[in-house]
Enzyme design. Structure first.
Site, short mmCIF file in Angstrom:
data_model
loop_
_atom_site.label_atom_id
_atom_site.label_comp_id
_atom_site.label_asym_id
_atom_site.label_seq_id
_atom_site.Cartn_x
_atom_site.Cartn_y
_atom_site.Cartn_z
N ASP A 27 14.87 -40.61 -14.54
CA ASP A 27 14.33 -41.52 -13.53
C ASP A 27 12.85 -41.86 -13.73
O ASP A 27 12.35 -42.79 -13.11
CB ASP A 27 14.53 -40.91 -12.13
CG ASP A 27 16.00 -40.77 -11.80
OD1 ASP A 27 16.76 -41.67 -12.16
OD2 ASP A 27 16.38 -39.76 -11.18
N HIS B 105 17.77 -36.94 -6.05
CA HIS B 105 18.77 -37.33 -7.08
C HIS B 105 18.45 -38.77 -7.51
O HIS B 105 17.33 -39.05 -7.95
CB HIS B 105 20.17 -37.13 -6.48
CG HIS B 105 21.29 -37.21 -7.46
ND1 HIS B 105 21.14 -37.11 -8.81
CD2 HIS B 105 22.64 -37.39 -7.27
CE1 HIS B 105 22.32 -37.21 -9.41
NE2 HIS B 105 23.25 -37.40 -8.49
N ARG C 133 17.46 -39.04 -22.25
CA ARG C 133 17.66 -40.36 -21.62
C ARG C 133 16.30 -41.00 -21.35
O ARG C 133 16.16 -42.23 -21.39
CB ARG C 133 18.46 -40.21 -20.31
CG ARG C 133 19.82 -39.57 -20.51
CD ARG C 133 20.50 -39.26 -19.20
NE ARG C 133 19.74 -38.32 -18.38
CZ ARG C 133 20.05 -37.97 -17.14
NH1 ARG C 133 21.11 -38.49 -16.56
NH2 ARG C 133 19.32 -37.10 -16.48
N HIS D 7 13.94 -30.78 -13.46
CA HIS D 7 15.41 -30.91 -13.51
C HIS D 7 16.04 -29.57 -13.21
O HIS D 7 15.48 -28.52 -13.54
CB HIS D 7 15.88 -31.41 -14.89
CG HIS D 7 17.25 -32.00 -14.83
ND1 HIS D 7 18.38 -31.25 -14.98
CD2 HIS D 7 17.66 -33.27 -14.61
CE1 HIS D 7 19.44 -32.04 -14.86
NE2 HIS D 7 19.04 -33.27 -14.63
N SER E 296 26.03 -36.39 -7.34
CA SER E 296 26.96 -37.53 -7.31
C SER E 296 28.29 -37.18 -7.97
O SER E 296 29.36 -37.56 -7.49
CB SER E 296 26.34 -38.76 -7.96
OG SER E 296 25.86 -38.47 -9.26
#
Ligand code: HAX
Length: 434
Positions: free
Chosen positions: A372, A270, A326, A317, A240
């Site tokens: 995610d 993604h 995160r 990743h 992105s």
């Protein structure tokens, strides 16, 4: 000092630094590319500049030098709140400095003032099928604002290159101000009664987003603020970010660039992974008649997924080699607000079981969870259960990072991107000469 003024002072300084860096060290090699990398998604090749954040494989993201725990601690909070305000993060990304409470209030006020979405955008969104994927609607919503671009207007009028950043800043501020209303309306029209909720003059950017979605729970406001901070930026090479930067490099405006970036975010490898995680978990529970699986059942399901050639969503990743901070921040939020929630416990169980299995499986370079793997379960808990919408939440946040950088792209006058491609035939010939 207002944000734009602060930025205007910083631009000439960095311009000079970059100029002399390139003049003095322009020919020094920082990266080389192998045949494997040419086929393997250019992984790890250092060939672009991204000022707003830097990703360390083991430590995770640093926004302008501050890691996630530092950002959570140091950025101003809403009155009575404990999570950082996204407006503060945007200030940090753009200027490289921590904002004061007052700076953050100014950004909130400015985004409130610029937040009115043109009627033409509502009309375009209303013409779309309600069943269209929310990310498709989101991308179209962003594109519908393109005719409002001041940057394009000024470009057509012939402003000098050194001033491009100024109308770009204006477009970015307008776009960020209007994005939550557009995203919230997509949620309302796709899943609720379709009525738009007017933004409140009393609420900050994140709280207003959740208010416009129809959720007025102060705890969800806090989650939204945290969520919008965590997903904002992850250096420049992810799909992105890189797409936004690439399209912007052709001097396309912020609307074209962001919409393109969002189309990349919509891919399952993604941003779409956040909806896939919950879908995977719930399909498993459905197979078990609605019951929470045991560790053994979960292990078997993970192996079945891998053996059928699918990926375990939310794990792995391209850069990270440890648990994503995160993920950790979201886990901390869950432990504080919903420790007994069944779905959270299941997500926690996947964290106990999946890394070991991925290591035994031996393919993924990183067996640990990414951002995610945790976001969906938090949304679910607060009643946002339409998981096709989750990537739009991600997109609103990601816009802050990629658009802050887009302003800097124009401020630094970065070139149009044009890496060299080669054919397999060329490679076959070339390697024999080496
Ligand atoms: N489950 C199973 N296999 C995996 C895997 C996973 N979670 N992660 C990587 N692998 C496999 C890859 O598919 C690849 O297999 P092939 O050689 O057959 O192609 C191999 O392991 C090596 O891949 P890698 O080098 O470790 O990982 P990549 O840099 O190629 O890809 C991905 C990184 C994030 C795309 C990958 O780990 C993945 O597909 N994860 C699951 C999807 C996901 O969670 N995506 C979100 C990532 C975070 C993000 O961008 N959020 O927006």
């Amino acid at each position: 000092m207002p944000l734009k003024e602060k930025l205007a002072k910083k631009i000439p300084i960095l311009r000079e630094e970059v100029k002399s860096l390139v003049k003095e060290h322009g020919q020094k090699v920082i990266s080389q590319a192998t045949v494997e990398q040419a086929y393997g998604g250019m992984r790890g090749i250092k060939s672009m500049v991204w000022e707003t954040s830097l990703l360390d494989p083991n430590e995770g993201i640093r926004f302008r030098g501050y890691n996630i725990p530092e950002v959570r601690e140091k950025l101003p909070k809403a009155p009575g709140g404990e999570e950082p305000l996204p407006e503060g993060l945007f200030w940090l990304l753009l200027t490289g400095e921590l904002p004061t409470e007052n700076d953050v209030k100014e950004v909130t006020k400015e985004w409130q003032t610029r937040g009115k979405v043109p009627a033409s955008t509502w009309k375009i969104l209303d013409s779309l099928p309600k069943k269209m994927h929310p990310m498709t609607q989101f991308s179209i919503g962003i594109m519908s604002l393109q005719p409002t671009s001041l940057y394009q207007q000024k470009y057509n009028e012939g402003i000098p290159k050194k001033d491009y950043w100024d109308p770009m800043y204006e477009d970015v501020m307008n776009l960020l101000a209007q994005l939550p209303a557009i995203a919230a309306y997509i949620y309302r029209r796709s899943y609720k009664n379709g009525k738009r909720i007017t933004p409140s003059k009393k609420l900050d950017w994140g709280a207003n987003f959740s208010h416009m979605m129809g959720i007025d729970d102060p705890e969800y406001y806090e989650l939204m603020r945290l969520y919008l901070v965590l997903h904002s930026d992850h250096e420049g090479g992810n799909v992105s970010a890189h797409t936004t930067h690439l399209v912007g490099s052709a001097l396309s405006d912020a609307f074209y660039s962001l919409s393109a970036g969002m189309n990349g975010l919509a891919g399952p490898l993604h941003g779409l992974a956040n909806q896939e995680v919950l879908r995977w978990i719930q399909n498993l529970m459905k197979k078990l008649g609605g019951r929470v699986p045991t560790k053994e059942e979960l292990s078997k399901a993970l192996w079945d997924t891998l053996n059928s050639g699918q990926v375990i969503p939310g794990y792995g990743h391209a850069v990270l080699r440890k648990t994503d901070p995160r993920y950790v921040a979201q886990r901390e939020f869950a432990l504080k607000h919903m420790p007994k929630d069944e779905l959270f416990q299941l997500v926690a169980m996947v964290y106990e079981v999946a890394p070991d299995i991925l290591m035994k499986h031996g393919k993924a370079k990183n067996p640990w969870p990414n951002v995610d793997a945790h976001s969906g379960v938090l949304q679910w808990y607060y009643g946002v259960r339409e998981y096709d919408f989750y990537t739009v939440l991600f997109g609103v946040s990601r816009a802050m990072g990629v658009l802050a950088q887009l302003i800097w792209d124009r401020a630094l006058g970065l070139s149009i991107e044009r890496p060299k491609s080669v054919t397999t035939e060329w490679l076959k010939q070339e390697v024999t000469k080496m």
